[in-house]
Write a protein that holds these residues in place. Structure first.
Motif, PDB file in Angstrom:
ATOM      1  N   ARG B 467       0.872  -1.194   0.000  1.00  0.00           N
ATOM      2  CA  ARG B 467       0.000   0.000   0.000  1.00  0.00           C
ATOM      3  C   ARG B 467       0.899   1.230   0.000  1.00  0.00           C
ATOM      4  O   ARG B 467       1.944   1.244   0.635  1.00  0.00           O
ATOM      5  CB  ARG B 467      -0.848   0.008   1.283  1.00  0.00           C
ATOM      6  N   ILE B 468       0.494   2.288  -0.690  1.00  0.00           N
ATOM      7  CA  ILE B 468       1.279   3.542  -0.732  1.00  0.00           C
ATOM      8  C   ILE B 468       0.523   4.615   0.040  1.00  0.00           C
ATOM      9  O   ILE B 468      -0.700   4.811  -0.192  1.00  0.00           O
ATOM     10  CB  ILE B 468       1.500   3.986  -2.194  1.00  0.00           C
ATOM     11  N   ARG B 470       0.797   8.704   1.231  1.00  0.00           N
ATOM     12  CA  ARG B 470       1.607   9.923   0.971  1.00  0.00           C
ATOM     13  C   ARG B 470       1.343  10.939   2.064  1.00  0.00           C
ATOM     14  O   ARG B 470       0.243  11.014   2.626  1.00  0.00           O
ATOM     15  CB  ARG B 470       1.170  10.552  -0.367  1.00  0.00           C
ATOM     16  N   GLN B 554      -8.351   5.261   0.217  1.00  0.00           N
ATOM     17  CA  GLN B 554      -8.012   4.538  -1.018  1.00  0.00           C
ATOM     18  C   GLN B 554      -8.743   5.182  -2.187  1.00  0.00           C
ATOM     19  O   GLN B 554      -9.963   5.153  -2.252  1.00  0.00           O
ATOM     20  CB  GLN B 554      -8.436   3.070  -0.894  1.00  0.00           C
ATOM     21  N   GLN B 556      -7.361   4.775  -5.655  1.00  0.00           N
ATOM     22  CA  GLN B 556      -7.386   3.671  -6.668  1.00  0.00           C
ATOM     23  C   GLN B 556      -6.527   2.525  -6.105  1.00  0.00           C
ATOM     24  O   GLN B 556      -5.903   2.669  -5.077  1.00  0.00           O
ATOM     25  CB  GLN B 556      -6.810   4.144  -8.013  1.00  0.00           C
ATOM     26  N   GLN B 559      -3.401   2.232  -3.458  1.00  0.00           N
ATOM     27  CA  GLN B 559      -3.192   3.574  -2.870  1.00  0.00           C
ATOM     28  C   GLN B 559      -4.054   3.658  -1.623  1.00  0.00           C
ATOM     29  O   GLN B 559      -5.283   3.609  -1.724  1.00  0.00           O
ATOM     30  CB  GLN B 559      -3.671   4.603  -3.910  1.00  0.00           C
ATOM     31  N   GLY B 560      -3.483   3.716  -0.428  1.00  0.00           N
ATOM     32  CA  GLY B 560      -4.252   3.923   0.805  1.00  0.00           C
ATOM     33  C   GLY B 560      -5.103   2.687   1.166  1.00  0.00           C
ATOM     34  O   GLY B 560      -4.984   1.635   0.546  1.00  0.00           O
TER      35      GLY B 560
END
Lengths: 440, 921, 445
Positions: B467-468, B470, B554, B556, B559-560
């Motif tokens: 998972r990314i 930011r 999230q 997409q 992501q998250g």
């Protein structure tokens, strides 16, 4: 190949040793008094029918240095070295040479001292125990022949039993010069007549070899016979002497750098240093003072280095210096002594040899600018050779640790060495103290 | 060609070799690992002897160190007998003992205290008992015994070194290290290697094409070999070369391994960059381990031929030689004499045996002495610690769980350095309850902070982070300005780094920057702390860091997190701490990390669970998730009722400077702020006391005077450019306690224990216990083993002293101008560590614990092969179990006397070194 | 003024002797005592040299001479002990005491609990004493004293970890270069004595510029040119210029502060310092200035090319230092002596700072926002763009191996010693011949 052999431990009979050390000590003090209160009996000459000894300033200086360095060299390592009985003859021979004042006495004592190793070699060859010694005998035979011819020439014109200083300059014709040139260079181990030194190492004990060198036969003959009338001699003679003695120092250093046998390396380092004495004497007055001091420095530090090396060889089974042995971890005190002696010999500032180096080089260059460069190259190679020996022996870590016993030197054993070091650095920092009272 | 799954085919050999190579990451991503992780299928002592040969290292302390501990009675007689019992469970070569008429345990005991030294050929024996000597001599006359190392030696390296002093390292290593460090370079050199894409082998061949004209003779041999092998693939080259050296196929693996372990650091890094290219600092080059092996092999064989030619020895005689040392009859008599004396045997024992048998006894005793003595001493040494620890924990009166007036609940990481801060917090304000939970708060995320775009995995390497998350600035206006300035500063730093080392631009940069550089040098060396605050002020002025928040929703794929995933994470962490319903108004989430300057091993001090990085982002993300009302709704139907007024605050504890920072305070409801500030005052007092406790181990006298001075000293230490020991990290870790805090509350554990909170009552099927153990214990064992090996032999397992270290190709460190890439920890980091294996104490029903350990592959190996020790306290039946002989056995813990102190501070002042454990409060 | 620079000389000497004496009488000095006393010494030294620089600037930086009775006087030869205080000497003394003060403070923590700490402090004090002599010496002989001291301490500090083999092997490499080049200064001093009867820079300059040079018995211009050449030869090894620059990257074996102070700042800049001291002499011989320029330029190009391929911090910094010192040589040859001194000061401080910070390179790169993952860092190559791919690869490989300098030195050494080694073989055979002869003569029949 380096295997770890077990180290023989044997008891040393000290009976003979104590006698020798007492004799050396007594003689040392005798010469010391002689050297300092010299103006009263500078002319004291004992003269028999043909034998003549002189106790002038230079001889007493040589005698002093002879006894002192031998005493200080042997005393700390007396438990480790078995001193043989024949050593007394070496001492007598050496002192005889130092005090000789005419050709006959010089011939007599020179042959006496140099024949001792000769007999040992012949004895060894006869029962096949030692293989070396051939060149020693050949070269010494030739020199003996030259010496005899020289004395015959001198006796023909009645100078044989005359003391050196009275021999007139006219005597020094070309053949006489050549003969004395051969004798001086052979007995001092200078380039063309030096190969006998290779035989000495390994067959003769280190203290016997040092007696032969400490007698300084070549230097004595040069100073007494040639020196007074040096300026009348042809320039070519001086030039040849100078260049050969410088070249021989370079030869010995390079030979030491490429050599791996431990005992040989120390001898080569010692001889490389001592062959620079002659080049100093040949130059002008200041350089002569430098060589005078150099004799003192080399004899004391050189013999001390030799005795340290014998101490190491006794306690480890190191034969070849082809790897880094890292003895500093086992012998820290020994390593510092070895390093300081080396520094005081190769000319690091604050050491004695720096003063010597400066005097000799500047004196030499006033004579021969280009030849002087050879002398500088020699001192630089000596420095490299010393660092090589020191780092190979004491630094690094050997992959196959020999059977090394952690028997570093006791404090008692170190006192004589520390004394010499103190003297060395005293000369290095206050040179004028010593140079003032060195006169001819 | 043999097919793949035949064990002797080259690919199979290659995979086995890959497993045995060092597994250290490039330094920027350093993670504590058990460097013998691939040997965990073997029993601990066997693995150590195999690894010892491979790494050419000693795997235990020297015998003298254990003897010193014995004389300081840090090892008692009881420890020795326990150690022997533990050891003889697995190693019972009793054949030799029976012959001597002794029981196995007795035999081991006498072996430990014997001074057998009979193959040292110049030991002068002082013979006191003449008759015995004569008897031995008569028995041993005419006998000889050859102690041959069973393995044949195929490498000529030792032969050349032993007999001709031709060291391979000094001739070939500078050449190959020069090549490999330039090829693996991640950006430190100004000219990138032009062959990065075309591969190491083409680079090696083309480089030799040029160098052979200028190289020494063995390089000419190498050139000829390469011409011969033109066009072959590297596998074919290796196989044909090994067959040419007629080395049997079975010996190939050991031969290649020994070859690679000459440069173990570089080979490990080549393997790592090939197998896991994403670990590279910037970009992994196109390199294969096979190319590196081929290069090393060809170099070695051409050097062998060169030496064989020079020393005119026949190579065939060297490859596969046997090294035999023979003991002659004199030494055998000496051996027999010593054995009879040391083992206190009756003189008549040897009469009935005939001399052939006695020789075999001597042989067995000699190999036993070489193998077992050091291990027995080590077991005894560890046993002393285990007994002390167990008796401290057992005799600690837990008192009942007082849940009453909890002002705040603080979740610390399980790290052993946090044990002391938790103890100080609880002493200062009993209303603060502390919990130990995995430092990454269950977030398997890749985090990219606002300052730089790098995606850094903030979870243990075991977990795949996909998972990314930011860090996004609140208002984007000054965020753009900050990013622009920041990348400008970064760009100028980078170009300045390269420019100042080149020629013309170097000239200009020296002129401009030269004298300027005296100011930062003077400041940073003489006044580190003031320099730090000055730098902070300047950076605040130039580019103020905008207020940021974590974008965790999230949008997409990848992501998250979705809300459900968030609830799952929050639920798992809170249930780990046993927090289901009773929540205090404030819950602090303390991530941890370490800040130090000029330290290549900075990553080794970070939070192990967050992959060596600081745990700030984890605690902020988790706090955001836990405060999300929607998540709290979902949590209700999973059984966790967080009252509305509970607020999760995110914090960070810097273990080096002992500072505590808190984030997103503007989100905190206003009525909590006053309460929060009072807690902060207590926390700062705790930090001061913690710094005071740490300073007792440092040697600066003024730091030991008072906590105020200690905190100043500790903060200066972190900023000091010249400090090789900013903090002592995980030194002396040896214990892990899984259970509720009341098991260890009020117990001084001297920063030696990992503390994992687990409430056995709320976890009937053991699901939570599984998560707690899987998250914490492997990390604890990894850290323990990394410190063990670097402390035991710092030159071969560790990386030696920090002083001459020289950073290479942004991957690792070398010693001096060119050496092997160094693995492990530096001497300054492990100088006070005591090598003791981890002992884990679990407070949970026995069945649950057994189930977890039995069906997890790695945990099973670690436990059954004695890489760690496990004790279980079954609260239901109130009995203690110790894992022994592959099953849990009941055992009675004997209670030792334990000192009692009023406060930790008093204990710290009184006795720093003697006993580790004491009662507080 | 006089007591200022005298104290700068006397203080390190007294401190060095004190350490030597305590070592010999087995008095173990504690670490705290050493670091405290060393802190005070470097503080006093820096303040002294600062006030010295200020006084020199106040009286408009002309030279102030100080003569003392000769150290050695024999007949007409005397070892003059003459000192000078001028802008060049005092600024270098200030740089020395400042940087050594920083290094002493740095090593208080860095070498904490090291058993070689006493040795480190002793060697740095000897270095300080040697450098102070060089700063204020007015004669070549005195400079040679300081030169040798700095050389010996640098070698002993390269071999600081004397237990391992590689540091010892590399310190031997440094010994050979140092000894070969110190020869130059000794030769220059001796020839100056011989031809000009003085080695005092200022007297030499006056003698050279005086019209009646040749008739007063002084040597020809060729001999005097050679004196200048020997000085250049002496300065070669210390500033690691070609052909003696292979020892510097290998000298990075000691602890970082010792590499920083020797090869970043003080020992490497002694070459340019000597050239600046001797600059008036060189103005009389344009050829020598050309030689300096060429040596400096070629070593700068050589070192920067090789430095660009190095991938580890310390050797990269070593090559960068050589290239900058090469540029300083070129500046001296072009006559910008003031600028060269300024460049020496800036370069010394920058390099020391870069050496001390060399351990945080990984942190800097990883925390740098511009450094992306999975992308090779873009390095704005300057002139290399103009070469074709093939040539660039060839240059890279040659540069990576240091243009085979070690191989070339190996070849020259074996060429120079070839005659002697041939003689050794001949002599061996001659010895065996003699042995055979003697055996034949004395063997029992």
């Amino acid at each position: 190949m380096t295997h770890s052999q077990s180290i023989p431990d044997y008891t040393v009979n000290t009976k003979w040793q104590d006698i020798f050390l007492v004799v050396l000590g007594f003689l040392g003090i005798f010469f010391l008094t002689l050297f300092f209160f010299n103006h009263e009996f500078s002319h004291l000459i004992m003269s028999g029918p043909h034998i003549e000894f002189s106790f002038n300033k230079f001889s007493s200086f040589l005698g002093l240095v002879f006894c002192l360095s031998l005493f200080i060299g042997i005393f700390p390592v007396r438990k480790e070295n078995e001193i043989s009985k024949t050593f007394i003859f070496y001492i007598l021979g050496g002192l005889g040479i130092i005090l000789a004042n005419n050709l006959i006495t010089f011939l007599l004592f020179w042959t006496f001292q140099r024949s001792l190793p000769g007999f040992r070699f012949i004895h060894g060859i006869r029962n096949g125990s030692t293989s070396g010694g051939g060149t020693y005998l050949v070269q010494h035979f030739i020199t003996f022949a030259c010496l005899v011819v020289l004395t015959v020439l001198a006796s023909r014109s009645g100078y044989a039993s005359l003391s050196f200083s009275q021999i007139p300059a006219s005597f020094f014709t070309w053949p006489v010069l050549i003969l004395s040139f051969i004798i001086i260079f052979e007995s001092h181990g200078i380039f063309p007549f030096h190969s006998w030194i290779h035989d000495l190492v390994g067959n003769i004990n280190w203290y016997k070899i040092s007696t032969i060198f400490l007698a300084r036969a070549g230097v004595l003959l040069f100073v007494k016979l040639i020196m007074p009338t040096i300026d009348q001699d042809p320039d070519l003679f001086k030039l040849v002497l100078l260049s050969l003695s410088i070249f021989s120092s370079i030869y010995w250093s390079v030979r030491g750098i490429f050599e791996t046998n431990v005992a040989k390396i120390t001898t080569y380092f010692y001889v490389a240093q001592s062959s620079l004495i002659l080049s100093g004497l040949l130059a002008d007055r200041a350089a002569a003072h430098g060589s005078y001091l150099q004799i003192l420095v080399i004899s004391l530090s050189g013999t001390a280095l030799w005795s340290l090396m014998s101490y190491i060889q006794r306690h480890t089974s190191i034969k070849r210096l082809n790897q880094f042995y890292g003895l500093a971890q086992f012998y820290p005190k020994l390593a510092t002594l070895f390093c300081l002696f080396g520094f005081s010999m190769i000319g690091t500032p604050l050491g004695a040899a720096f003063v010597v180096e400066d005097l000799v080089i500047n004196g030499l260059l006033d004579q021969q600018p280009f030849l002087g460069l050879g002398h500088i190259l020699a001192t630089c190679l000596n420095g490299i050779l010393f660092f090589l020996i020191f780092s190979k022996l004491f630094l690094g870590q050997t992959a196959y640790p020999q059977k090394i016993k952690n028997l570093d030197m006791s404090l008692g054993q170190m006192i004589p060495y520390v004394l010499i070091l103190f003297v060395m650095f005293l000369i290095g920092i206050f040179p004028s103290l010593f140079l003032r009272n060195i006169t001819w | 060609m043999l097919d793949v799954h035949n064990t002797l085919s080259f690919p199979a050999i290659l995979t086995r070799i890959r497993n045995k190579l060092p597994i250290q990451n490039p330094l920027h991503g350093f993670v504590h690992n058990n460097i013998l992780m691939m040997f965990e299928d073997k029993e601990f002592h066997d693995a150590l002897s195999v690894a010892g040969q491979l790494y050419r290292a000693k795997s235990y302390w020297d015998l003298e160190q254990y003897k010193i501990k014995f004389h300081e009675n840090k090892i008692s007689e009881k420890d020795i007998t326990d150690g022997i019992d533990q050891y003889s469970l697995h190693y019972h070569d009793s054949a030799c003992a029976q012959k001597l008429g002794l029981s196995l345990k007795d035999f081991y005991h006498r072996l430990m205290f014997s001074q057998l030294a009979f193959n040292d050929d110049d030991v002068q024996p002082e013979i006191k008992d003449g008759t015995l000597w004569a008897q031995c001599a008569e028995k041993m006359s005419g006998q000889a015994l050859d102690l041959s190392l069973d393995k044949k030696k195929y490498r000529a390296k030792e032969y050349w070194e032993k007999y001709y002093n031709e060291s391979l390292a000094s001739t070939t290593h500078p050449y190959i290290i020069n090549l490999i460090s330039s090829f693996l370079d991640q950006g430190q050199s100004f000219w990138a290697n032009p062959y990065l894409k075309s591969g190491f082998w083409t680079y090696f061949c083309e480089d030799l094409e040029i160098v052979r004209k200028f190289g020494s003779d063995w390089q000419k041999n190498l050139g000829k070999k390469l011409d011969f092998f033109k066009g072959y693939s590297t596998e074919q080259i290796i196989e044909s070369e090994l067959t040419r050296m007629n080395i049997p196929r079975e010996a190939w693996e050991d031969f290649i391994l020994d070859l690679l372990f000459d440069l173990k650091g570089w080979s490990g890094m080549v393997n790592k960059l090939e197998v896991e290219p994403w670990q590279a600092t910037v970009k992994a080059p196109n390199i294969k381990l096979v190319d590196f092996i081929a290069a090393l092999l060809l170099i070695e064989s051409s050097l062998d031929e060169y030496h064989a030619l020079n020393h005119s020895t026949d190579l065939a005689m060297i490859y596969g030689r046997e090294e035999i040392t023979t003991l002659r009859s004199f030494q055998l008599t000496l051996a027999l004499y010593q054995i009879t004396n040391d083992f206190k045997l009756p003189h008549s024992w040897m009469n009935k045996l005939e001399s052939g048998e006695i020789v075999t006894i001597v042989k067995n005793i000699e190999s036993a002495e070489r193998e077992h003595v050091i291990r027995l001493w080590h077991e005894a040494f560890e046993n002393h610690f285990y007994r002390e620890a167990l008796s401290a924990i057992v005799s600690h009166d837990r008192g009942q769980l007082d849940v009453s007036n909890t002002v705040a609940q603080i979740l610390f990481c399980i790290d052993d350095r946090e044990e002391s801060i938790r103890r100080h917090v609880e002493e200062i304000n009993p209303a603060l309850k502390t919990f130990g939970v995995v430092g990454f708060f269950g977030l398997d995320m890749k985090f990219s902070s606002i300052k730089h775009k790098r995606l850094i995995a903030q979870c243990p390497p075991v977990i795949e982070a996909n998972r990314i998350v930011r860090e996004v600035a609140k208002d984007s206006v000054n965020a753009q300005r900050f990013l622009k300035i920041n990348s400008f500063i970064g760009g100028s730093d980078l170009s300045l780094y390269y420019m100042s080392r080149t020629l013309f631009r170097g000239f200009f940069s020296t002129i401009i920057l030269g004298l300027l550089s005296i100011v930062p040098m003077f400041l940073q060396v003489f006044f580190p702390k003031q320099n730090k605050s000055f730098k902070l002020k300047v950076s605040q002025l130039i580019s103020p860091v905008p207020a940021t928040e974590m974008d965790i929703d999230q949008i997409q794929e990848g992501q998250g997190y979705t809300k459900l995933e968030m609830t799952k994470i929050v639920e798992s962490i809170l249930s780990m701490c046993g927090l289901k319903t009773e929540f205090s108004k404030l819950v602090l989430l303390m991530g941890h990390g370490s800040s130090s300057t000029n330290n290549p091993f900075k990553q080794a001090y970070g939070c192990g669970a967050c992959g060596g990085n600081a745990g700030i982002s984890n605690s902020r993300v988790f706090a955001k998730m836990a405060n999300d009302p929607e998540v709290r709704v979902h949590l209700k139907d999973v059984g966790i009722f967080i009252p509305k007024e509970t607020y999760f605050a995110s914090g960070f504890h810097d273990t080096c400077t002992d500072e505590m920072h808190f984030f997103d305070l503007e989100l905190m409801p206003s009525e909590y702020v006053e309460e929060f500030n009072r807690i902060k005052i207590d926390l700062n007092k705790a930090c001061m006391l913690n710094a005071f406790e740490r300073c007792q181990r440092f040697s600066s006298p003024e730091a030991k005077e008072s906590p105020e001075k200690a905190i100043i000293h500790v903060r200066e230490r972190a900023e000091d450019l010249a400090q090789p020991r900013p903090e002592y990290g995980h030194s002396n870790n040896a214990l892990a306690v899984v259970g509720l805090r009341h098991m260890t509350k009020g117990l001084f554990l001297n920063r030696r224990s990992f503390l994992l909170t687990y409430d056995w009552k709320i976890d009937p099927e053991g699901e939570i216990l599984k998560q707690v153990i899987l998250g914490g214990i492997p990390v604890a064992v990894n850290i323990n083993m990394d410190y063990y090996f670097s402390c035991v032999d710092n030159d071969h397992y560790g990386c030696g002293s920090k002083l001459p270290l020289n950073l290479t190709s942004l991957l690792g460190v070398m010693t001096g101008s060119s050496s092997d890439l160094r693995i492990g920890l530096a001497r300054q980091m492990v100088e006070i560590h005591e090598p003791i294996r981890n002992m884990t104490i679990v407070e949970a029903p026995l069945e649950r614990v057994k189930k977890i350990f039995d069906n997890h592959g790695r945990l099973k190996n670690i436990l059954y092969n004695h890489w760690m020790r496990l004790c279980v306290f079954d609260p239901e039946s109130n009995t203690w179990y110790l894992f022994k002989e592959h099953e849990f056995q009941k055992f009675e813990v004997e209670k030792l006397a334990i000192k009692y102190f009023k406060t930790s501070k008093e204990r710290v002042i009184k006795s720093v070194t003697e006993d580790d454990f004491s009662e507080i409060g | 003024m006089e007591y200022l620079y005298l104290n700068l000389l006397v203080l390190p000497f007294v401190w060095m002797c004190f350490l030597g004496i305590t070592f010999f009488f087995r008095i173990k000095l504690t670490e705290n005592f050493l670091s405290e006393s060393v802190k005070w010494i470097s503080l006093i030294m820096s303040s002294l040299s600062l006030s010295l620089v200020i006084t020199v600037i106040i009286n408009r930086s002309q030279h102030i001479f100080f003569d003392y009775p000769a150290w050695i006087t024999i007949g007409e030869y005397l070892f003059q002990s003459r000192f000078v205080v001028d802008i060049l000497g005092s600024t270098y003394a200030l740089l020395t005491s400042l940087l050594i003060g920083i290094i002493f403070r740095f090593s208080r923590n860095y070498l904490h609990k090291e058993e070689g700490y006493f040795r480190f402090i002793f060697l740095l004090s000897t270095l300080m004493f040697g450098l102070m002599i060089i700063c204020f010496a007015r004669t070549l002989d005195l400079i040679f004293v300081g030169w040798e001291l700095v050389g010996t301490t640098s070698v002993l500090l390269i071999g600081y970890f004397y237990i391992q083999v590689q540091p010892v092997r590399h310190s031997l490499k440094a010994v050979v270069s140092y000894r070969l080049c110190d020869m130059g200064i000794l030769a220059a001093g001796a020839w100056a004595h011989h031809y000009m009867h003085t080695t005092d820079f200022y007297e030499l300059h006056e003698l050279l510029s005086s019209p009646h040079l040749h008739d007063s018995g002084h040597g020809g211009t060729l001999a005097l040119a050679f004196v200048g050449f020997f000085v250049i030869w002496g300065a070669l090894a210390k500033s690691a210029q070609l052909p003696f620059s292979s020892w510097l990257p290998a000298a990075m074996e000691g602890p970082t502060p010792s590499s920083a102070i020797f090869y970043g700042a003080l020992s490497i800049h002694l070459g340019p310092f000597l050239l600046l001291r001797f600059y008036d002499y060189f103005t009389h011989f344009p050829l020598l200035l050309w030689i300096i320029g060429i040596i400096g330029f070629t070593s700068a190009i050589y070192a920067s090319a090789v430095g660009r391929t190095r991938s580890d911090t310390k050797t990269m910094l070593a090559y960068a230092t050589i290239s900058q010192v090469g540029i300083i040589w070129v500046e001296i040859s072009l006559g910008f002596t003031q600028f060269a001194l300024f460049h020496v000061l800036t370069h010394a401080s920058l390099r020391t700072w870069q050496f001390l910070r060399s351990a945080s390179i990984i942190q800097d790169f990883v925390e740098n926002p511009v450094v992306q993952q999975h992308e090779i860092i873009h390095r704005n190559i300057s002139f290399e763009k103009y070469f074709s791919e093939k040539i660039r690869k060839k240059i890279f490989i040659h540069a990576l191996h240091g243009f085979h300098l070690d191989y070339l030195t190996q070849k020259t050494i074996s060429f120079l010693t070839w005659p002697l080694r041939a003689y050794f073989i001949f002599e061996k055979r001659w010895l065996d011949l003699n042995n055979g002869l003697v055996k034949f003569l004395f063997k029992k029949r």
